[in-house]
Design a protein around this motif. Sequence first.
Motif, short mmCIF file in Angstrom:
data_model
loop_
_atom_site.label_atom_id
_atom_site.label_comp_id
_atom_site.label_asym_id
_atom_site.label_seq_id
_atom_site.Cartn_x
_atom_site.Cartn_y
_atom_site.Cartn_z
N ASN A 151 43.46 66.03 39.41
CA ASN A 151 43.70 66.38 40.58
C ASN A 151 41.81 65.88 41.56
OD1 ASN A 151 41.93 68.55 42.26
ND2 ASN A 151 41.33 69.93 40.39
N TYR A 152 43.27 64.68 41.71
CA TYR A 152 42.38 63.72 43.19
C TYR A 152 42.17 64.07 44.26
CZ TYR A 152 45.51 61.10 39.83
OH TYR A 152 46.33 60.65 38.91
N ALA A 153 42.03 65.57 43.99
CA ALA A 153 41.82 65.92 45.53
C ALA A 153 39.89 66.44 45.38
CB ALA A 153 41.94 67.39 46.25
N PHE A 154 40.02 66.62 43.91
CA PHE A 154 38.54 67.35 43.56
C PHE A 154 37.55 66.14 43.65
CE2 PHE A 154 35.28 67.96 40.29
CZ PHE A 154 35.22 69.30 41.13
N VAL A 155 38.26 64.85 43.43
CA VAL A 155 36.81 64.18 43.17
C VAL A 155 36.62 63.47 44.83
CG1 VAL A 155 36.68 61.67 41.99
CG2 VAL A 155 37.92 63.36 41.05
N PHE A 156 37.71 64.05 45.22
CA PHE A 156 38.11 63.68 47.32
C PHE A 156 36.76 63.99 47.76
CE2 PHE A 156 38.83 62.81 51.66
CZ PHE A 156 38.91 61.28 51.98
N ASP A 157 36.87 65.22 47.33
CA ASP A 157 35.73 66.47 47.87
C ASP A 157 34.28 66.20 47.23
OD1 ASP A 157 38.37 67.15 49.02
OD2 ASP A 157 38.91 69.01 48.91
N GLU A 158 34.33 65.99 46.40
CA GLU A 158 33.28 65.80 45.07
C GLU A 158 32.26 64.52 46.74
OE1 GLU A 158 33.41 63.94 41.56
OE2 GLU A 158 31.75 65.74 41.26
N ILE A 159 32.91 63.15 46.31
CA ILE A 159 33.04 62.30 46.79
C ILE A 159 32.42 62.43 48.36
CG2 ILE A 159 33.33 59.74 47.30
CD1 ILE A 159 34.73 59.90 45.22
N ALA A 160 32.86 62.98 48.94
CA ALA A 160 32.27 63.04 50.48
C ALA A 160 31.48 64.66 50.63
CB ALA A 160 33.71 63.69 51.05
N ALA A 161 31.48 65.19 49.72
CA ALA A 161 30.07 65.71 50.36
C ALA A 161 28.53 64.97 49.75
CB ALA A 161 30.56 67.02 48.60
N ILE A 162 28.77 64.56 48.97
CA ILE A 162 27.74 63.52 48.04
C ILE A 162 27.78 62.55 49.15
CG2 ILE A 162 26.78 61.49 46.47
CD1 ILE A 162 27.11 64.98 45.26
N LYS A 163 28.32 61.62 50.01
CA LYS A 163 28.34 61.24 50.80
C LYS A 163 27.85 61.63 52.12
CE LYS A 163 28.90 57.51 53.83
NZ LYS A 163 28.06 56.16 53.46
N GLU A 164 28.09 63.03 52.53
CA GLU A 164 27.31 63.67 53.54
C GLU A 164 25.97 64.10 53.32
OE1 GLU A 164 29.37 67.10 54.39
OE2 GLU A 164 28.13 67.32 56.50
N ALA A 165 25.38 63.79 51.78
CA ALA A 165 24.13 64.26 51.34
C ALA A 165 23.66 63.26 51.26
CB ALA A 165 24.13 64.76 49.99
N LEU A 171 26.02 54.80 48.85
CA LEU A 171 26.54 55.52 48.51
C LEU A 171 27.44 54.32 47.36
CD1 LEU A 171 26.94 57.97 46.41
CD2 LEU A 171 28.76 58.37 47.89
N LYS A 172 26.46 54.63 46.28
CA LYS A 172 27.58 53.85 44.84
C LYS A 172 28.00 54.86 44.18
CE LYS A 172 23.58 49.66 44.36
NZ LYS A 172 22.91 50.84 44.14
N VAL A 173 30.15 54.75 43.81
CA VAL A 173 30.43 55.88 43.04
C VAL A 173 31.09 55.18 41.67
CG1 VAL A 173 32.54 56.83 42.99
CG2 VAL A 173 31.43 56.45 45.18
N ILE A 174 30.04 55.11 41.06
CA ILE A 174 30.74 55.01 39.43
C ILE A 174 31.56 55.70 38.63
CG2 ILE A 174 29.56 54.75 37.24
CD1 ILE A 174 26.69 55.88 38.74
N LEU A 192 40.92 55.80 45.96
CA LEU A 192 40.22 57.24 46.31
C LEU A 192 39.31 57.98 46.98
CD1 LEU A 192 40.69 60.09 44.00
CD2 LEU A 192 38.53 59.51 44.65
N ALA A 193 37.94 56.29 46.13
CA ALA A 193 36.08 56.18 46.52
C ALA A 193 35.87 55.82 47.87
CB ALA A 193 35.87 55.69 45.57
N MET A 194 36.33 54.82 48.26
CA MET A 194 36.31 54.15 49.17
C MET A 194 37.50 54.72 50.30
SD MET A 194 37.28 49.35 48.63
CE MET A 194 39.10 50.09 47.47
N HIS A 195 38.74 55.88 50.13
CA HIS A 195 39.00 56.18 51.08
C HIS A 195 37.94 57.65 51.62
CE1 HIS A 195 42.88 54.81 52.70
NE2 HIS A 195 42.29 54.49 51.93
N ALA A 196 36.82 57.89 50.37
CA ALA A 196 36.43 59.77 50.82
C ALA A 196 35.36 58.40 51.18
CB ALA A 196 35.95 59.34 49.28
N GLY A 197 35.13 57.11 51.27
CA GLY A 197 33.33 57.41 52.30
C GLY A 197 32.61 55.88 51.08
#
Lengths: 302, 491
Positions: A151-165, A171-174, A192-197
């Motif tokens: 479910n890559y879209a889920f993880v992508f959206d998750e990272i993007a949302a946190i980045k916004e917050a 933001l470091k993504v573990i 995925l993480a780099m594209h999500a921000g």
Amino acid sequence: MAQLQIPDFRKSTIVDQVGIEERVSRFNTRSIKKESKVKGLKLVLSMIDLTTLEGKDTEGKVKQMCYKAAHPHDALSGLPTVAAVCVYPTMVGTAKQALAGTGVKVASVSTAFPSGQSTRQVKLLDTKFAVEHGADEIDMVISRGEFLKGNYAFVFDEIAAIKEACGTARLKVIFETGELSTLDNVRRASELAMHAGADFIKTSTGKISPAATMPVTLVMLEAIRDFYYATGKMVGMKPAGGISTAKSGLQYLVMLHETLGADWLTNKWFRFGASSLANDVLMQLVKEKTGVYQSKEYFSAD
Amino acid sequence: MKKKNTSVKPLNFTSGWEYAPAPESADHIHLEKQYELFIDGKFVKPGKGKYFDTINPATEKKIASVAEADEQDVAKAVSAARKAYDKVWGRMPAPERAKYIFRIARMIQERSREFAVIETMDGGKPIRESRDIDIPLAANHFFYYAGWADKLNYAFPNQQPAPLGVAGQIIPWNFPLLMAAWKIAPALATGNTVVLKPAETTPLTALKLAELIRDSGLPDGVVNIVTGAGRTGAAIVGHPGIDKIAFTGSTDVGKLIQKSIAGTDKKLTLELGGKAAHIIFEDAPINQAVEGIVNGIFFNQGHVCCAGSRLFVQESVADMVIQKLKDRMETLIVGDPMDKNTDIGAINSKEQLQTILKYIEIGKNEGGEIYQSSCALPGKGYFCKPTLFLNSSQSHRIVQEEIFGPVLTIQTFRTIEEVIEKANNIPYGLSAGVWTDKGSKIFNLTSRLRAGVIWANTYNKFDPASPFGGYKESGFGREGGLHGLMPYLKF
């Protein structure tokens, strides 16, 4: 309507594990001596995120660690401070206060660290709490379950949302690579993480074994390089957990130097998540200066 | 991530953090001023009293004088080998033979540091390679063939394998000790005795091996080592007392040997030149493939008969592969071979450097687009920058002829049929490499490429258990593995 340029992460670049391990063993044949060793050790020290992430953490412990972060070993002159301290959100305020004026950053883990087993809403609150208390950097964990499910879209959206917050916090993504099982997955998560921000990608929480390894870190560094050439954007790297000796610190530095080059050789773009690494580096630096090793008791254990 | 953003500044590998010199110490080694011929268990002076110099290609300084063997010296060596074969070695129970070979293997391990340093001084290869590859592999070859010595009847059941007699062995300068091990170990394991000639530019580790063999208590005359140039080699090839010739070296000399022994009953194996196709498909693990390309062509300064010297890249990934290759070349450290951080050492000899430079000129004149890394070369010694020729053509001489140096030609291809045709369109057939994530593609290519050794998703991997040898003008016969026993046996 303009199309978003998000790649299909099922088609991420392939990684050959044997080749990665061979390359790593070649880095490890590099012999770092004399002035290059001193320079390397100081760089390693300046890249450390001094970390305490325990349920039994106290404000007193965090304050003491903060002092250590800004004054790694006052008996030896000319030392840099470490890059940051890394704590739980509830300790951010304490750390921020203790580090005021030192230049040392405060990083906070977030998003239901270390398992990430919570809702988006809770994760966002967790992140906002840390940012509001002054965190300069946020270390989030991805939902490994969703990632492994595909479910890559889920993880992508998750990272993007946190980045916004995060606002202006970096933001470091573990990924918790010890749970991703293959290097291909590590590569996919990196893209995925780099594209999500993500501003940084980070191997591990330190709570799962294996934590950071050189092969995993090399896969991520290569992903950063390819992302840079594709987009022009620099992304940082943070191996975390399991790096406790100055020697292995230097080996990681060699790998960084020969994969991404000079521009990444700074704590703006590379960090070590570690607690015991600092003292081993200090011990080696004192040895380089005086010619003899001192016992562990000469170095403060914070 | 396939598209490259051309406005991006290339990565910076030229500044930042320089590694301080980390030279391997040469204090612990012992070298004579002058080396004699090793015949019948003793070091003896050459009949004519002639000597030649062996020099360090990284400093151009003389290391030692080495005896030059003429026909009479070679005849003495052959008769010592014959006597040892008739009286001792040919009759010795196989388990006893094995003990001697095991002992040689162990002694090489014990003295590995000394061998590594001398190999690097005499030949110019980086100490990292002689320490981590050449010397351990040489010891492993002796270990491996020691194990076969008393099992020949199981290797070749119901065929009554028997030794041939005296083997004349001539080896090249690119892996001096390792090639000596490849030749001597199977010959001894099968019960033959040996007259071996190392290359004239790199005789020292073979002579140190002679000292080691003497110290090991191997019966006198079982291994004889005679030094010299082409004339000494011709004397070995022409001697009527030799039962088998094993040669590793250039295709030209290999042809001469084959002509000169025509009509005799000497057995022959030849391991000659190569011009391997190294094929990168778009579905390969690209970052690791780039590392494989580097290992394929820059290992041992490209002085490798199986070097992956013709790169074929599928056109869809060509730009990316070349960009990555250029970046990687910037991180290769060229210089003092004794420095533990050196990746590319000295070219073996002045003559070889001239040959390489001549081919680089030819390549430029043919219109190849040359790229060399930005490294500085030392002022003294024979050095060559790692070199690429982009946009090479099948009809370029630099694509057709063996250069034996750190020079890689790059061609692109579109279809599998095209690349197979181009890969096979060469007089050589020693080795090839294929990079793809798809297993079926690997098997398709390995069965259709005409090459003795084909690596998939790796390159330049050697193991004593794995046979090695070529097709076409790359020679015949196999060394290593069970196959490596056969050229030394009659059935």
